[in-house]
Design an enzyme around this catalytic site. Structure first.
Site, PDB file in Angstrom:
ATOM      1  CE  LYS A  47      60.077  20.271  48.647  1.00 43.88           C
ATOM      2  NZ  LYS A  47      59.064  20.658  49.660  1.00 43.88           N
ATOM      3  CB  THR A  48      58.046  16.057  52.595  1.00 39.82           C
ATOM      4  OG1 THR A  48      57.494  16.952  51.623  1.00 39.82           O
ATOM      5  CG2 THR A  48      57.191  16.087  53.842  1.00 39.82           C
ATOM      6  CG  ASP A 238      58.948  23.182  52.022  1.00 38.07           C
ATOM      7  OD1 ASP A 238      59.869  22.811  51.273  1.00 38.07           O
ATOM      8  OD2 ASP A 238      57.799  22.699  51.974  1.00 38.07           O
ATOM      9  CD  GLU A 239      58.302  23.842  47.568  1.00 41.25           C
ATOM     10  OE1 GLU A 239      59.213  24.160  46.780  1.00 41.25           O
ATOM     11  OE2 GLU A 239      57.654  22.795  47.452  1.00 41.25           O
ATOM     12  CD  GLN A 270      60.521  21.170  41.427  1.00 42.67           C
ATOM     13  OE1 GLN A 270      59.306  20.984  41.482  1.00 42.67           O
ATOM     14  NE2 GLN A 270      61.372  20.455  42.140  1.00 42.67           N
ATOM     15  NE  ARG A 617      55.764  18.125  39.034  1.00 44.21           N
ATOM     16  CZ  ARG A 617      56.511  18.090  40.138  1.00 44.21           C
ATOM     17  NH1 ARG A 617      55.978  17.696  41.280  1.00 44.21           N
ATOM     18  NH2 ARG A 617      57.791  18.424  40.108  1.00 44.21           N
TER      19      ARG A 617
END
Length: 684
Positions: A47-48, A238-239, A270, A617
């Site tokens: 994503k980043t 973002d998010e 998420q 994770r």
């Protein structure tokens, strides 16, 4: 033969780099056309990288970097993205408007504060300042001295903040979240009004105001809305799943006022911050709010093994609604997740400790392992075992602002220089003086507030008359210190202002009021070192309060000073991070999923999303444990548990069931190679 290098354009270099660094899905998302775009980025899908390359793509296309707004949820994420962007396009990266909602709001409001009736030197209130003003507002609303047990100021402050972030009246929030406080509804409404008024009178804003006043600027002033629409030609969020209603309405209003270029990035699976006011529909209904939205999916997972990814897919598939996604792993095959039933919580803890030690002996650093739990109290027994076994660890118990009193004292001095009408800062400083309590401090402040210049008024005979006889000498010293700070040119040399504080009367006050005074003075010295980087006192104060450098994540370490520490964390704190080995304990009904959450609409789905965040994770191995018997802590006999539905609903072929068998040291010796201590082969 003479060789002459043919320099390629930045655009051409980026095009080649895009082809090398991005897969097909990432490339499509990074080079999405103008308009409304929704990028659904699964865990570990890059994503980043995609956001960074998206910004680079826009700049290469000719979009001015200063017309791009990139909103993140942490300063760390913003720094990481700008750092990567600098590697791609160079110094232009620093021109992008990048930061958290609160950081961007502060920048906007500094330019336009007077339009809203504030001075451009307004102060940002930290959590303790907010509580101070809430207490004063509660007194004004008659919530003390009534003979009834009134709610705590921290609870009142939380209710006011939560009502703002979910855009609901405070009476509805009280009825929904604190029905035990319904009898105080009228008073709470008056407290909220008094609190807002006192902030304005003090020329101060809290964190919520950085959003609310920015939203007011956009919604109530059409010329400002149009100006921001022209300024921000492209907006990236973002998010997106973590935004609240205030935030999403704000950015969408600005985008609609401009060319309508808004890219939302996130993962609906998420969305786990409803307790903070996050609105799941912000991402889920984005295409509905913007009918021509183009949707891009990042479904290649570079973090976890295929076995872990298969388990996560099967788990989240049980949720209702949401965008359909099917993650695939780009990694080689590994181990299936392991489900471990333990006899009780003690055996569960023992198993986790044993596995951690074995992995560590195999060469895996402790810092590459994590225990992620739904409820913080589930870690207490494990912590005791870790200490007993000498396993060093760190506890990340949640987002909490640590309040160092001596640093806050120093900031109070600086704040009254920047904003002489900062009431909480004045009250804090006055209460440091011996013989001045809350009542006398309030009287002195009221006098100062009635003057045209509080900083000048402290030096007058009228003010000195208000000071008790036994405090006059201390107050005179305080006045002298303020003189020194002002003479140190603090606006352009913040470090010199802090130096003036250290060389004034404050160290004596510090030694009188606090323990470990020398350590605290060393802290202040380091604050001065940090301040030396700043050319503006205003910017220093704002950055400290916004960045969490003073009020940040509280991490408690135990078991030694080694930097290699096992991580214990709530799942909410673990979002966005990854570890080689992950343990998720206490997977029982009424524990995880949380029983209270199941009573709320959409609660089960959110609990499953929390579980999804936990298991995604893990990179290499995932252990899911639960006790068959739990103690009720003296409130009755131990009870048999039911495994969490998050385990029983997943096909058993996707995980490895385990059975713990008690083994003595003697049994382990029998299983060891049959040789004596001298190395002789006994079998021969």
């Amino acid at each position: 033969m003479r060789r002459i290098p043919l320099k390629k354009s930045v655009h051409e270099q980026l095009s080649q780099q895009f082809g090398r660094d991005l897969n097909a899905s990432q490339l499509a998302a990074a080079s999405a056309p103008d308009g409304y775009n929704l990028i659904l980025a699964g865990p570990g899908s890059g994503k980043t990288r995609v956001i960074t390359y998206r910004v680079a793509y826009l700049i290469a296309k000719g979009v001015a970097p200063e017309s791009i707004l990139l909103v993140t949820f942490t300063r760390r994420a913003a720094r990481e993205m700008i750092g990567r962007l600098e590697e791609l396009i160079g110094s232009q990266a620093s021109l992008v408007w990048a930061g958290t909602f609160h950081h961007i709001g502060n920048r906007i409001l500094r330019r336009n504060a007077q339009t809203l009736g504030y001075g451009p030197n307004f102060t940002i209130l930290d959590s303790e300042d907010q509580l101070d003003l809430v207490r004063l507002a509660m007194e004004e609303a008659g919530m003390f001295g009534t003979g009834k047990m009134s709610p705590k100021p921290a609870t009142v402050q939380h209710l006011i903040s939560f009502a703002f972030n979910v855009s609901r009246p405070i009476d509805e929030v009280v009825a929904d979240r604190h029905p035990d406080l319904v009898a105080w509804t009228d008073e709470l409404g008056r407290v909220a009004e008094a609190y807002a008024r006192k902030k304005r009178e003090a020329n101060s804003m809290d964190y919520d105001d950085l959003l609310g006043q920015w939203a007011r600027l956009v919604n109530d002033f059409p010329d400002q809305r149009e100006a921001q629409g022209r300024l921000f030609r492209h907006i990236l969020i973002d998010e997106m799943q973590d935004t609240n209603l205030v935030q999403v309405n704000l950015v969408e209003s600005i985008a609609n006022a401009g060319p309508g270029n808004l890219t939302a990035v996130g993962d609906d699976a998420q969305s786990i911050y409803r307790f903070r006011g996050a609105n799941y529909d912000n991402i889920l209904k984005f295409p509905e709010r913007h009918p021509h939205t183009k949707i891009f999916k990042l479904e290649t997972n570079y973090r976890s093994t295929p076995e872990i990814v298969a388990f996560t897919n099967a788990s989240i598939a049980h949720n209702h609604g949401g965008f359909a996604k099917e993650l695939t792993s780009a990694r080689a095959s590994g181990y299936r997740p392991v489900v471990v039933p333990a006899a009780d919580a003690y055996e569960e803890s023992e198993f986790i400790c044993q596995q951690i030690l074995e992995f560590h002996e195999q060469g895996i650093p402790l810092s590459r392992m994590a225990v992620l739990y739904r409820n913080h109290h589930d870690s207490i027994l494990l912590q005791a075992d870790l200490v007993a076994r000498g396993i060093p660890y760190s506890v990340r118990s949640g987002q909490r602002f640590f309040e160092q009193a001596h640093i806050k004292d120093v900031l109070a001095y600086l704040r009254i220089i920047v904003n002489p009408r900062d009431e909480p800062a004045w009250r804090r400083l006055l209460l440091l003086l011996p013989g001045i309590g809350p009542a006398k401090g309030a009287a002195v402040w009221q006098h100062l507030a009635s003057t045209s210049s509080p900083l000048d008024a402290i030096m007058t005979a009228e003010t000195m008359k208000l000071i008790p006889a036994k405090s006059k000498g201390f107050f005179a010293g305080f006045v002298a210190d303020v003189h020194k700070i002002r003479d140190a040119e603090p606006q352009t040399q913040p470090a010199s202002a802090i130096s003036a504080i250290v060389h004034g009367g404050y160290p004596a006050t510090l030694r009188m009021k606090y323990d470990r005074p020398e350590n605290r003075l060393a802290d202040i010295d380091q604050l001065a070192v940090l301040a030396a980087k700043y050319e503006s006192l205003e910017r220093l104060i704002a950055d400290l309060l916004l960045a969490g450098d003073v009020y940040g994540l509280d991490t408690v370490e135990d078991g030694g000073a080694s930097p290699d520490l096992l991580v214990l964390s709530t799942i909410h704190q673990a979002k966005g991070l990854e570890w080689s080995r992950v343990f998720v304990p206490r997977l029982i009904e009424d524990g995880f999923p949380n029983r209270r959450s199941l009573d709320e609409v959409g609660g089960e789905d959110e609990e499953r999303r929390i579980f999804y965040v936990a298991i995604t994770r893990a990179m290499d191995e995932l252990f899911l444990t639960y006790p068959l018997l739990v103690s009720r802590g003296g409130r009755g006999p131990s009870v048999l548990t039911t495994p969490s539905r998050f385990l029983t609903e997943v096909d058993s072929s996707l995980y490895e069931p385990a059975v713990l068998e008690a083994e003595s040291d003697f049994d382990a010796l029998l299983r060891a190679p049959t040789s004596d201590t001298s190395g002789n082969d006994l079998a021969s």
